[in-house]
Design an enzyme around this catalytic site. Sequence first.
Site, PDB file in Angstrom:
ATOM      1  N   GLY A  58      -2.460  68.428 -12.891  1.00  0.00           N
ATOM      2  CA  GLY A  58      -1.244  67.640 -13.091  1.00  0.00           C
ATOM      3  C   GLY A  58      -1.233  66.789 -14.351  1.00  0.00           C
ATOM      4  O   GLY A  58      -0.182  66.554 -14.950  1.00  0.00           O
ATOM      5  N   GLU A 113      -4.954  59.457 -15.512  1.00  0.00           N
ATOM      6  CA  GLU A 113      -4.465  60.022 -14.247  1.00  0.00           C
ATOM      7  C   GLU A 113      -2.952  60.200 -14.304  1.00  0.00           C
ATOM      8  O   GLU A 113      -2.253  59.378 -14.911  1.00  0.00           O
ATOM      9  CB  GLU A 113      -4.770  59.045 -13.099  1.00  0.00           C
ATOM     10  CG  GLU A 113      -5.980  59.394 -12.290  1.00  0.00           C
ATOM     11  CD  GLU A 113      -5.752  60.513 -11.281  1.00  0.00           C
ATOM     12  OE1 GLU A 113      -4.937  61.415 -11.543  1.00  0.00           O
ATOM     13  OE2 GLU A 113      -6.393  60.470 -10.228  1.00  0.00           O
ATOM     14  N   ASP A 114      -2.458  61.236 -13.669  1.00  0.00           N
ATOM     15  CA  ASP A 114      -1.008  61.374 -13.555  1.00  0.00           C
ATOM     16  C   ASP A 114      -0.491  60.396 -12.493  1.00  0.00           C
ATOM     17  O   ASP A 114       0.424  59.627 -12.741  1.00  0.00           O
ATOM     18  CB  ASP A 114      -0.592  62.818 -13.233  1.00  0.00           C
ATOM     19  CG  ASP A 114      -1.371  63.436 -12.082  1.00  0.00           C
ATOM     20  OD1 ASP A 114      -2.274  62.778 -11.520  1.00  0.00           O
ATOM     21  OD2 ASP A 114      -1.074  64.599 -11.728  1.00  0.00           O
ATOM     22  N   ASP A 117      -2.070  57.110  -5.823  1.00  0.00           N
ATOM     23  CA  ASP A 117      -1.342  56.894  -4.569  1.00  0.00           C
ATOM     24  C   ASP A 117      -2.201  56.013  -3.664  1.00  0.00           C
ATOM     25  O   ASP A 117      -2.155  54.787  -3.758  1.00  0.00           O
ATOM     26  CB  ASP A 117      -1.033  58.269  -3.965  1.00  0.00           C
ATOM     27  CG  ASP A 117      -0.194  58.204  -2.718  1.00  0.00           C
ATOM     28  OD1 ASP A 117       0.346  57.123  -2.409  1.00  0.00           O
ATOM     29  OD2 ASP A 117      -0.066  59.235  -2.021  1.00  0.00           O
ATOM     30  N   LYS A 145       1.832  54.577  -7.061  1.00  0.00           N
ATOM     31  CA  LYS A 145       2.566  54.288  -5.822  1.00  0.00           C
ATOM     32  C   LYS A 145       1.783  53.222  -5.065  1.00  0.00           C
ATOM     33  O   LYS A 145       0.895  53.539  -4.261  1.00  0.00           O
ATOM     34  CB  LYS A 145       2.703  55.573  -4.991  1.00  0.00           C
ATOM     35  CG  LYS A 145       3.624  56.581  -5.651  1.00  0.00           C
ATOM     36  CD  LYS A 145       4.153  57.632  -4.685  1.00  0.00           C
ATOM     37  CE  LYS A 145       3.119  58.626  -4.309  1.00  0.00           C
ATOM     38  NZ  LYS A 145       3.666  59.817  -3.631  1.00  0.00           N
ATOM     39  N   VAL A 167       6.908  62.947  -5.056  1.00  0.00           N
ATOM     40  CA  VAL A 167       7.695  63.246  -6.252  1.00  0.00           C
ATOM     41  C   VAL A 167       7.124  64.457  -6.997  1.00  0.00           C
ATOM     42  O   VAL A 167       5.939  64.786  -6.867  1.00  0.00           O
ATOM     43  CB  VAL A 167       7.774  62.036  -7.207  1.00  0.00           C
ATOM     44  CG1 VAL A 167       8.493  60.868  -6.559  1.00  0.00           C
ATOM     45  CG2 VAL A 167       6.384  61.605  -7.685  1.00  0.00           C
ATOM     46  N   ASP A 173       3.281  68.698  -9.042  1.00  0.00           N
ATOM     47  CA  ASP A 173       3.769  69.940  -8.430  1.00  0.00           C
ATOM     48  C   ASP A 173       3.943  69.800  -6.924  1.00  0.00           C
ATOM     49  O   ASP A 173       3.479  68.843  -6.304  1.00  0.00           O
ATOM     50  CB  ASP A 173       2.776  71.082  -8.676  1.00  0.00           C
ATOM     51  CG  ASP A 173       1.519  70.938  -7.808  1.00  0.00           C
ATOM     52  OD1 ASP A 173       0.928  69.828  -7.809  1.00  0.00           O
ATOM     53  OD2 ASP A 173       1.158  71.896  -7.107  1.00  0.00           O
ATOM     54  N   ARG A 179       6.242  71.636 -11.635  1.00  0.00           N
ATOM     55  CA  ARG A 179       5.460  70.879 -12.625  1.00  0.00           C
ATOM     56  C   ARG A 179       6.206  70.702 -13.939  1.00  0.00           C
ATOM     57  O   ARG A 179       6.082  69.688 -14.610  1.00  0.00           O
ATOM     58  CB  ARG A 179       4.177  71.648 -12.978  1.00  0.00           C
ATOM     59  CG  ARG A 179       3.042  71.460 -12.057  1.00  0.00           C
ATOM     60  CD  ARG A 179       1.786  72.006 -12.724  1.00  0.00           C
ATOM     61  NE  ARG A 179       0.804  72.427 -11.752  1.00  0.00           N
ATOM     62  CZ  ARG A 179       0.006  71.598 -11.079  1.00  0.00           C
ATOM     63  NH1 ARG A 179       0.090  70.312 -11.267  1.00  0.00           N
ATOM     64  NH2 ARG A 179      -0.871  72.069 -10.225  1.00  0.00           N
TER      65      ARG A 179
HETATM   66  P1  5GP Z   1      -4.652  59.422  -4.073  1.00  0.00           P
HETATM   67  O1  5GP Z   1      -6.093  59.762  -3.872  1.00  0.00           O
HETATM   68  O2  5GP Z   1      -4.457  58.258  -5.011  1.00  0.00           O
HETATM   69  O3  5GP Z   1      -3.932  59.217  -2.776  1.00  0.00           O
HETATM   70  O4  5GP Z   1      -3.964  60.708  -4.671  1.00  0.00           O
HETATM   71  C1  5GP Z   1      -3.893  60.990  -6.018  1.00  0.00           C
HETATM   72  C2  5GP Z   1      -3.477  62.420  -6.249  1.00  0.00           C
HETATM   73  O5  5GP Z   1      -2.603  62.878  -5.212  1.00  0.00           O
HETATM   74  C3  5GP Z   1      -2.672  62.549  -7.526  1.00  0.00           C
HETATM   75  O6  5GP Z   1      -3.503  62.784  -8.620  1.00  0.00           O
HETATM   76  C4  5GP Z   1      -1.772  63.719  -7.204  1.00  0.00           C
HETATM   77  O7  5GP Z   1      -2.450  64.934  -7.478  1.00  0.00           O
HETATM   78  C5  5GP Z   1      -1.538  63.635  -5.718  1.00  0.00           C
HETATM   79  N1  5GP Z   1      -0.281  62.964  -5.399  1.00  0.00           N
HETATM   80  C6  5GP Z   1      -0.096  61.728  -4.875  1.00  0.00           C
HETATM   81  N2  5GP Z   1       1.188  61.445  -4.710  1.00  0.00           N
HETATM   82  C7  5GP Z   1       1.859  62.528  -5.169  1.00  0.00           C
HETATM   83  C8  5GP Z   1       3.255  62.836  -5.301  1.00  0.00           C
HETATM   84  O8  5GP Z   1       4.157  62.063  -4.972  1.00  0.00           O
HETATM   85  N3  5GP Z   1       3.556  64.062  -5.836  1.00  0.00           N
HETATM   86  C9  5GP Z   1       2.606  64.960  -6.221  1.00  0.00           C
HETATM   87  N4  5GP Z   1       3.018  66.123  -6.707  1.00  0.00           N
HETATM   88  N5  5GP Z   1       1.288  64.696  -6.116  1.00  0.00           N
HETATM   89  C10 5GP Z   1       0.925  63.492  -5.608  1.00  0.00           C
END
Ligand code: 5GP
Length: 195
Positions: A58, A113-114, A117, A145, A167, A173, A179
């Site tokens: 991503g 990082e993209d 969350d 987020k 999103v 994606d 994407r």
């Molecule tokens: P975390 O470990 O912070 O919960 O998750 C991070 C990863 O989850 C991001 O790098 C991404 O790949 C995926 N992710 C989290 N939220 C979203 C979202 O709203 N859309 C998409 N496509 N990927 C997300």
Amino acid sequence: MSSEPIAGQRQEPAELMRGVGRVLLSEEAIRQRVAEIGQQISHDYAGRNPLLVGVLKGVVFFMSDLLRAVTIPVRVDFIAISRYDPRGRVKGPVRLIKDLDDNVEGQHLVFVEDMVDTGLTLSYLLRLLRARAPASLEVCALFNKPERRLANVPIKYKGFDLPDRFVVGWGLDYREAYRHLPFVAELKPEVLGLS
Ligand code: 5GP
């Protein structure tokens, strides 16, 4: 903003766009913010030749924009990890599929990082990188987020805060689709099988 096609923009297939809900960030807003982050990093890291580290896949979109926005010499490398479940659960522990090419001891790292969350992925990866004794390690995340945060992660360079919605677009994606969209939008709950 609606998800109707904007004049002058290319037309996406109707089938694909049916799953796309409210547009949260326009191309213009994202480009503007990435340019600002690029300037900030160029200022902060002048003379330090930092290594920008991204997580495939991503981040590729954000990383290539950021690389063009910085005005100092930087290097880039990628890691790859096991996938995330869009219904909100991380499938077991994060697993490293591809590691960095080189030893990063004594180097200035910017982890790019993209999306952050829950912060669990980032927290795991920061621990992994810190154990390799870099000279410094900071985080640059385009999308954040904050509502679902479980791990306390320091984000030095942040693009945008987003609501707790799944999103897509700008590298993000759903099952490898969406994407390429040149904006960030909510994915409709029916596509996620949540309605
Ligand atoms: P975390 O470990 O912070 O919960 O998750 C991070 C990863 O989850 C991001 O790098 C991404 O790949 C995926 N992710 C989290 N939220 C979203 C979202 O709203 N859309 C998409 N496509 N990927 C997300």
